[in-house]
Design a protein around this motif. Structure first.
Motif, PDB file in Angstrom:
ATOM      1  N   SER A 252      -4.698  42.528  26.695  1.00 57.55           N
ATOM      2  CA  SER A 252      -4.715  43.991  26.550  1.00 57.55           C
ATOM      3  C   SER A 252      -4.745  44.677  27.908  1.00 57.55           C
ATOM      4  O   SER A 252      -4.045  45.675  28.134  1.00 57.55           O
ATOM      5  CB  SER A 252      -5.935  44.427  25.735  1.00 57.55           C
ATOM      6  N   ALA A 253      -5.552  44.138  28.819  1.00 59.40           N
ATOM      7  CA  ALA A 253      -5.720  44.771  30.125  1.00 59.40           C
ATOM      8  C   ALA A 253      -4.428  44.800  30.927  1.00 59.40           C
ATOM      9  O   ALA A 253      -4.220  45.694  31.746  1.00 59.40           O
ATOM     10  CB  ALA A 253      -6.802  44.028  30.918  1.00 59.40           C
ATOM     11  N   ARG A 254      -3.548  43.829  30.696  1.00 58.73           N
ATOM     12  CA  ARG A 254      -2.298  43.791  31.452  1.00 58.73           C
ATOM     13  C   ARG A 254      -1.112  44.362  30.675  1.00 58.73           C
ATOM     14  O   ARG A 254      -0.239  45.009  31.249  1.00 58.73           O
ATOM     15  CB  ARG A 254      -1.984  42.341  31.847  1.00 58.73           C
ATOM     16  N   MET A 255      -1.066  44.147  29.359  1.00 61.08           N
ATOM     17  CA  MET A 255       0.132  44.458  28.587  1.00 61.08           C
ATOM     18  C   MET A 255       0.085  45.778  27.824  1.00 61.08           C
ATOM     19  O   MET A 255       1.110  46.214  27.308  1.00 61.08           O
ATOM     20  CB  MET A 255       0.443  43.317  27.619  1.00 61.08           C
ATOM     21  N   LEU A 256      -1.081  46.419  27.727  1.00 62.17           N
ATOM     22  CA  LEU A 256      -1.148  47.723  27.079  1.00 62.17           C
ATOM     23  C   LEU A 256      -0.199  48.693  27.780  1.00 62.17           C
ATOM     24  O   LEU A 256      -0.127  48.740  29.006  1.00 62.17           O
ATOM     25  CB  LEU A 256      -2.575  48.268  27.142  1.00 62.17           C
ATOM     26  N   ASN A 257       0.555  49.457  26.985  1.00 64.41           N
ATOM     27  CA  ASN A 257       1.533  50.397  27.533  1.00 64.41           C
ATOM     28  C   ASN A 257       2.584  49.682  28.371  1.00 64.41           C
ATOM     29  O   ASN A 257       3.119  50.220  29.328  1.00 64.41           O
ATOM     30  CB  ASN A 257       0.849  51.496  28.362  1.00 64.41           C
ATOM     31  N   GLU A 339      10.842  41.376  30.488  1.00 64.16           N
ATOM     32  CA  GLU A 339      10.014  40.391  29.798  1.00 64.16           C
ATOM     33  C   GLU A 339       8.589  40.371  30.354  1.00 64.16           C
ATOM     34  O   GLU A 339       8.405  40.486  31.574  1.00 64.16           O
ATOM     35  CB  GLU A 339      10.591  38.982  29.982  1.00 64.16           C
ATOM     36  N   PRO A 340       7.583  40.207  29.502  1.00 62.77           N
ATOM     37  CA  PRO A 340       6.246  39.920  30.016  1.00 62.77           C
ATOM     38  C   PRO A 340       6.307  38.693  30.922  1.00 62.77           C
ATOM     39  O   PRO A 340       6.891  37.669  30.541  1.00 62.77           O
ATOM     40  CB  PRO A 340       5.437  39.641  28.742  1.00 62.77           C
ATOM     41  N   THR A 357       2.073  46.697  40.707  1.00 63.74           N
ATOM     42  CA  THR A 357       3.174  46.291  39.830  1.00 63.74           C
ATOM     43  C   THR A 357       3.029  47.055  38.519  1.00 63.74           C
ATOM     44  O   THR A 357       2.136  46.773  37.727  1.00 63.74           O
ATOM     45  CB  THR A 357       3.161  44.772  39.584  1.00 63.74           C
ATOM     46  N   PHE A 358       3.917  48.022  38.308  1.00 62.98           N
ATOM     47  CA  PHE A 358       3.789  48.934  37.180  1.00 62.98           C
ATOM     48  C   PHE A 358       4.640  48.446  36.022  1.00 62.98           C
ATOM     49  O   PHE A 358       5.702  49.009  35.715  1.00 62.98           O
ATOM     50  CB  PHE A 358       4.200  50.347  37.622  1.00 62.98           C
ATOM     51  N   GLY A 359       4.181  47.394  35.380  1.00 58.66           N
ATOM     52  CA  GLY A 359       4.915  46.797  34.278  1.00 58.66           C
ATOM     53  C   GLY A 359       4.232  45.511  33.853  1.00 58.66           C
ATOM     54  O   GLY A 359       3.170  45.140  34.363  1.00 58.66           O
ATOM     55  N   PRO A 360       4.833  44.768  32.925  1.00 54.81           N
ATOM     56  CA  PRO A 360       4.183  43.595  32.319  1.00 54.81           C
ATOM     57  C   PRO A 360       4.238  42.349  33.195  1.00 54.81           C
ATOM     58  O   PRO A 360       4.821  41.333  32.828  1.00 54.81           O
ATOM     59  CB  PRO A 360       4.965  43.406  31.022  1.00 54.81           C
ATOM     60  N   LEU A 361       3.608  42.427  34.366  1.00 58.63           N
ATOM     61  CA  LEU A 361       3.584  41.306  35.305  1.00 58.63           C
ATOM     62  C   LEU A 361       2.146  40.966  35.669  1.00 58.63           C
ATOM     63  O   LEU A 361       1.410  41.818  36.182  1.00 58.63           O
ATOM     64  CB  LEU A 361       4.370  41.653  36.569  1.00 58.63           C
TER      65      LEU A 361
END
Length: 451
Positions: A252-257, A339-340, A357-361
């Motif tokens: 959740s902490a990394r992939m939310l939004n 992609e995540p 890094t403003f995204g799923p990384l």
């Protein structure tokens, strides 16, 4: 000038908006100034009643507003609904607490009377981002308007539809004309707005570059500014942590939004002894996230808000790999979708360690012990927040003094809560939003002394 908002998931146009000309902008600024003259004299009970109504308007129109958020910036519809509900919560919070926050502060001196009263200052100009297009605005507007100030919003151009809806919330709630206004303007009008006599302070949530530029203009005109900028939060997992809890929270902490949050966990600092177990379970959990149509309630990972943002993230991934990071999962981009992605063996100096890094990384970093973990955490120009996972919470709290960030969360992801002050240090900005602190940022704390 005409602005267009485009759905990043399917490329369809959501809306188009004509920029206000110079005369229209001046009229809006003057309206804000005129509205303040009567708005700040209204009883606090009147203002708290209206912000309470704003919260109800949000709940009554939840689906309409959530659909606009998802259409314009691409987050999954379930997250958009949660965002609207959170905005209603912050309205309720200030409706319930503003009178207490604004009460005079009695200070005993040799005077017959001495106290501090809290007076509003006038129009506050808000420059807001696209990633939480409703929440970012309401966490400014709820305390600022309830305190007796007026608000002027310059939203990000790709979410001007959300900006229109937000102004409608206040209109439907019964706020007088001019108390809250949405400005459809290009960023080249920023200095003109800040320079206007009506504007007494500026609040900005956005990039480091935008914050620096606006702070310089505010300084030029000697006006207060509040900046909430980027972050590169660390997520520290100690050897005695509940790994399953840490992994669940980390997702959740990394992939939310889709990772598009200043307070998202970005650097995962793991003690050597639990590194492999955490990475294995975290990777499996990320693999199981459902990507797809953002209007589908089951979707967990959406598109990034714009293609240039996905391009930038992909550049950061490729640079980090070329610098020695190991690609553990993902890494591919398709237009606005990225992609995540998980990178292992990340070290100081690498792009994924140094940059936001403003995204799923997720960047995985190994530390030999707790002291090295906190040293690595501090190696950042940003200072929004840190998460620490351990069963020894007393020891974790002792380590809070080693963290220069604005927030320190134990066994939980860093998040904003109306009841707690929110803000950062270093390149993450200055000032505090939410709680009592957020209301006090735009008040004149006036001393009254009676001999």
């Amino acid at each position: 000038m005409e602005f267009h908002s485009v759905n990043p998931y399917n490329g369809e146009q959501v809306g188009k908006y004509n920029a206000q000309n110079s005369v229209e902008l001046d009229e809006a600024l003057n309206r804000s100034s005129e509205a303040f003259k009567t708005w700040h004299t209204k009883p606090i009970s009147y203002r708290t009643g209206l912000i309470k109504k704003a919260g109800q308007v949000l709940r009554d129109n939840l689906e309409e507003y959530a659909q606009m958020i998802t259409s314009e910036m691409g987050k999954p519809i379930s997250e958009s609904r949660a965002e609207v509900n959170k905005c209603a919560w912050v309205c309720d919070y200030y409706a319930e607490n503003a009178e207490t926050f604004l009460s005079p502060e009695i200070i005993k001196t040799d005077a017959a009377q001495s106290f501090v009263r809290h007076d509003p200052i006038g129009a506050v100009f808000a420059i807001m981002p696209w990633n939480f297009p409703f929440w970012q605005v309401f966490r400014f507007a709820a305390p600022t308007l309830t305190a007796g100030n007026t608000g002027l919003l310059k939203h990000a151009p790709n979410v001007f539809g959300c900006a229109v809806k937000i102004e409608e919330v206040f209109t439907k709630a019964g706020f007088p004309e001019g108390v809250f206004q949405n400005l459809i303007v290009h960023h080249d009008q920023t200095e003109k707005i800040i320079a206007h006599d009506a504007v007494k302070a500026i609040t900005l949530t956005g990039s480091e570059m935008a914050g620096s530029a606006v702070a310089q203009i505010a300084g030029k005109y000697i006006k207060k500014s509040l900046l909430e900028l980027g972050g590169n939060n660390s997520f520290i997992v100690l050897e005695d942590a509940d790994i399953d809890l840490a992994v669940k929270t980390a997702v959740s902490a990394r992939m939310l939004n889709c990772g598009q949050s200043c307070i998202a966990a970005k650097r995962f600092i793991l003690i050597e002894s639990i590194h492999d177990e955490f990475v294995s379970k975290f990777t499996d959990a990320i693999k199981n996230l459902k990507a797809g149509d953002t209007k589908d309630g089951a979707t967990q990972v959406g598109s990034l808000a714009r293609k240039d943002l996905a391009d930038q993230l992909n550049r950061q991934v490729k640079e980090s790999v070329s610098q020695g990071a190991k690609l553990l999962l993902g890494g591919k981009q398709d237009k606005c979708f990225h992609e995540p992605t998980i990178l292992g063996n990340v070290k100081p100096g690498m792009t994924a360690f140094e940059e936001e890094t403003f995204g799923p990384l997720a960047a995985i970093i190994k530390a030999k012990d707790i002291d090295e973990a906190f040293e690595l955490s501090e190696q950042s120009k940003f200072g929004l927040g840190v998460s620490v996972f351990t069963k020894d919470t007393a020891k974790a709290v002792e380590y809070a003094s080693r963290v220069s960030d604005g927030a320190f969360f134990v066994n939980e992801l860093v998040k904003s809560d109306p009841r707690l002050p929110f803000g950062g240090t270093k390149r993450s900005g200055y000032g505090r939003e939410l709680a009592k602190d957020g209301m006090m940022e735009f008040m004149n704390r006036k001393v009254v002394y009676v001999k």
